[in-house]
Enzyme design. Structure first.
Site, mmCIF file in Angstrom:
data_model
loop_
_atom_site.group_PDB
_atom_site.id
_atom_site.type_symbol
_atom_site.label_atom_id
_atom_site.label_comp_id
_atom_site.label_asym_id
_atom_site.label_seq_id
_atom_site.Cartn_x
_atom_site.Cartn_y
_atom_site.Cartn_z
ATOM 1 N N CYS A 92 0.795 -1.233 0.000
ATOM 2 C CA CYS A 92 0.000 0.000 0.000
ATOM 3 C C CYS A 92 0.831 1.289 0.000
ATOM 4 C CB CYS A 92 -1.055 -0.006 1.098
ATOM 5 S SG CYS A 92 -0.424 -0.067 2.767
ATOM 6 N N ARG A 135 10.511 -9.299 4.583
ATOM 7 C CA ARG A 135 10.570 -8.876 5.986
ATOM 8 C C ARG A 135 11.623 -9.686 6.712
ATOM 9 N NH1 ARG A 135 4.221 -7.951 7.677
ATOM 10 N NH2 ARG A 135 3.754 -6.698 5.847
ATOM 11 N N GLU A 171 12.370 -11.497 9.519
ATOM 12 C CA GLU A 171 11.584 -12.065 10.628
ATOM 13 C C GLU A 171 12.472 -12.629 11.733
ATOM 14 O OE1 GLU A 171 8.470 -11.766 11.212
ATOM 15 O OE2 GLU A 171 7.451 -11.429 9.305
ATOM 16 N N ARG A 219 5.789 -18.270 8.311
ATOM 17 C CA ARG A 219 6.492 -17.041 8.680
ATOM 18 C C ARG A 219 7.843 -17.044 7.992
ATOM 19 N NH1 ARG A 219 5.479 -12.973 11.887
ATOM 20 N NH2 ARG A 219 3.822 -14.037 12.969
ATOM 21 N N GLU A 246 -2.383 -7.178 -2.370
ATOM 22 C CA GLU A 246 -2.883 -6.111 -1.515
ATOM 23 C C GLU A 246 -3.866 -5.226 -2.253
ATOM 24 O OE1 GLU A 246 -0.247 -3.987 1.082
ATOM 25 O OE2 GLU A 246 -1.935 -2.849 1.878
ATOM 26 N N ASP A 272 -8.412 -8.679 11.871
ATOM 27 C CA ASP A 272 -7.512 -9.796 11.551
ATOM 28 C C ASP A 272 -8.353 -11.044 11.286
ATOM 29 O OD1 ASP A 272 -5.158 -8.431 11.770
ATOM 30 O OD2 ASP A 272 -4.481 -9.398 13.628
ATOM 31 N N GLU A 328 -2.718 -15.679 11.910
ATOM 32 C CA GLU A 328 -3.310 -14.564 11.151
ATOM 33 C C GLU A 328 -3.002 -14.806 9.681
ATOM 34 O OE1 GLU A 328 -1.835 -10.532 11.968
ATOM 35 O OE2 GLU A 328 -2.360 -10.046 9.889
ATOM 36 N N ASN A 388 -5.679 -9.622 6.732
ATOM 37 C CA ASN A 388 -6.345 -8.577 7.513
ATOM 38 C C ASN A 388 -7.050 -7.604 6.576
ATOM 39 O OD1 ASN A 388 -4.310 -6.983 6.471
ATOM 40 N ND2 ASN A 388 -3.091 -7.059 8.322
ATOM 41 N N CYS A 446 -6.987 -0.893 3.266
ATOM 42 C CA CYS A 446 -6.314 -1.923 2.485
ATOM 43 C C CYS A 446 -6.543 -3.275 3.137
ATOM 44 C CB CYS A 446 -4.816 -1.629 2.395
ATOM 45 S SG CYS A 446 -3.973 -1.697 3.975
ATOM 46 N N ARG A 480 0.107 -17.826 3.764
ATOM 47 C CA ARG A 480 -0.716 -18.058 4.957
ATOM 48 C C ARG A 480 -2.052 -18.714 4.606
ATOM 49 N NH1 ARG A 480 0.857 -14.172 9.443
ATOM 50 N NH2 ARG A 480 3.124 -14.405 9.384
#
Ligand code: ATP
Ligand code: ZN
Ligand code: MG
Length: 504
Positions: free
Chosen positions: A305, A335, A337, A346, A354, A417, A435, A438, A463, A470
């Site tokens: 976003c 990311r 992590e 993860r 998105e 979420d 999760e 979202n 967004c 996931r």
């Protein structure tokens, strides 16, 4: 809040008559500047002033956090007056000391530190912040306001630390029978469907898993986004620092980014020593490399976003375009992590769609309901998941005076979420759920930050982060890896699977 500032104004030269040259007009000039900055109701005064050579020192007090603006206004008016009367200019203005006193939420539990010269003390919840040596640019740029806000934020973090996010159940679907209770990533490794990647937190997906991930992507697009009128955009993979400054991500998540560096030169001659070392040693000449590349110049996409907002920045969106509904599935999220990495759920590199939507509040609230209904159809009818939704409020919204708390009650701005039960993690009542996506409405946060305007009225945005890995893990953890156990709706879309690649 109250401010007391010890300012220094340096003139282009000493005044021949000294203080006597300023005496007739300076106190009135200062009073006028204070009145202009503080308005009719704000209290503030010039409590002392002194001229020595080319240096005018003065002490000002003011309500709120405006004392530095009064100092700048005085310097501006003085520049005008002295130019006319004495042909003397103003060379510099700075605050030698700036004392701000204000109240914080709670008495701090540990010392609070700031990265600029200062001293800070507390009397219970009453803070005294003394900033030292602020130059004109820092005064103009309101560093003082931000430093005081940072003290408040740090005290709050000490108090609420750990409880970063508020969580409250919105909707929970029925429990389902799960015939599978293993960690799906482990089984995928056993079957050679995936291989833990060549660098941290990145996986190579073989044909079967790539196909399943793309099937999830197709479901999100065909069953959720296209029916609601979302259009695809294609955005760059790199985010500029400027974008992340505007969204707040740079101050919020600096330890979670992958940073991008560039070669300082593409001339082979500059790289000769490097390439020669590679040829001889067959290893990476790390020191040589560090010398030849820049420091970080950008960040790999963290979420899509921010760059979509950048696309709209400084623009006025025509009424006929609102609500604007677009999605990106090109930029891959990166990311760091670290210790949290686990399986495919993860990872440091993942595939997200998105959708971003921009419109009036009256347009976005029903759109959120439509998105929820479409998502519900996918998770209930196609994937037959055991899942739930929760209203979560990030720390910054929860504690800011800016309406987060009222919103919590009304559930207008904030995040939902979506969480799935993973049988391999243990009993559903005790285990942590995953999760898997979202959905947020953030009000004017980003339309303001990126100066995105409507023709009239108020422009909000929101967004939804659809994490494909996931979605896949949530599904496989509940349904297992064999198509016989999959619900009919999903099997129709996913089967036949690509043939396994066999290794001997
Ligand atoms: P978490 O709390 O699990 O770290 P997050 O709050 O950081 O998630 P968001 O920034 O809200 O996640 O991103 C939205 C979606 O992106 C998540 O719902 C999830 O589907 C996906 N996602 C986030 N981090 C990862 C990751 N490390 N690996 C795979 N998917 C992820
Ligand atoms: Zn987003
Ligand atoms: Mg995270």
């Amino acid at each position: 809040m109250r401010g007391e500032i010890h300012g220094e104004i340096t003139l282009s030269q000493a005044l021949p008559a000294g203080r006597a040259a300023l005496e007739p007009f300076f106190p009135a000039l200062a009073a006028d500047a204070l009145r202009r900055v503080l308005g009719p109701t704000g209290a503030g005064e010039l409590t002392a002033w002194h001229l020595e050579g080319d240096r005018l020192t003065l002490t000002l007090t003011a309500d709120g956090s405006r004392a530095h603006q009064a100092l700048l206004a005085i310097a501006r008016q003085l520049r005008e007056q002295l130019g006319k009367r004495e042909k003397v200019g103003v060379r510099a203005v700075r605050a030698a000391h700036y004392r701000l006193t204000f109240d914080v939420d709670a008495a701090p539990e540990r010392p609070v530190q700031l990265p600029i010269p200062h001293s800070l003390s507390f009397d219970g919840t009453h803070a005294t912040l003394l900033l030292e040596g602020l130059d004109e640019a820092a005064l103009r740029d309101n560093w003082s306001d931000r430093a005081a806000a940072l003290v408040e934020e740090k005290v709050r973090r000490q108090r609420y630390g750990g409880k970063e996010q508020y969580w409250s159940l919105l909707h929970q679907g029925p429990p389902r029978d799960h015939r599978f209770d293993r960690d799906p990533t482990e089984v995928m490794i056993e079957r050679n469907w995936v291989r833990n990647g060549p660098t941290k937190g990145r996986w190579f997906l073989g044909p079967v898993v790539a196909h399943l991930l793309r099937t999830m992507e197709r479901i999100a697009i065909d069953e959720v986004l296209r029916p609601l009128g979302f259009e695809e955009v294609v955005q760059p993979h790199h985010d500029s620092f400027d974008i992340l400054l505007r969204t707040g991500h740079l101050e919020g998540l600096p330890g979670e980014f992958y940073y991008v560096a560039e070669p300082k030169s593409r001339d082979p001659a500059d790289w000769e020593r490097f390439t020669d070392l590679v040829k001889i040693t067959r290893a990476v000449p790390e020191e040589e490399l560090a010398r030849l590349v820049t420091g970080p110049v950008a960040v790999n996409c963290y979420a899509q976003c921010p760059t979509i907002y950048w696309w709209l920045s400084g623009r006025t969106i025509a009424d006929e375009t609102l609500p604007l509904k677009v999605y990106d599935r090109t930029a891959i999220s990166n990311r760091y992590e670290s210790g949290g990495r686990h399986g495919l759920e993860r990872v440091d590199e993942f595939h997200r769609i998105e959708p971003v939507f921009v419109g009036t509040p009256e347009q976005l609230l029903p759109l959120r309901e439509d998105l929820l209904a479409r998502y519900r159809h996918v998770f209930d009818d196609l994937l037959e998941l055991e899942w739930r939704t929760a209203w979560v409020t990030p720390f910054y919204l929860q504690q800011s005076g800016g309406g987060g708390v009222e919103d919590d009650r009304e559930r207008v701005r904030g995040t939902i979420d979506f969480e799935a039960y993973l049988p391999y993690r243990g009993p559903r009542e005790k285990a942590e759920w995953l999760e898997f996506q979202n959905l947020s409405i953030v009000g004017e946060k980003y339309t303001k930050a990126f100066t995105i305007r409507p023709q009239k009225g108020t422009l909000w945005s929101g967004c939804s982060g659809i994490g494909l890995e996931r979605w896949l893990i949530a599904f496989l953890a509940q349904k297992g890896l064999d198509p016989e156990g999959w619900p009919e709706g999903f099997r129709r879309l996913a089967v036949p699977l690509p043939r396994d690649v066999r290794f001997l």
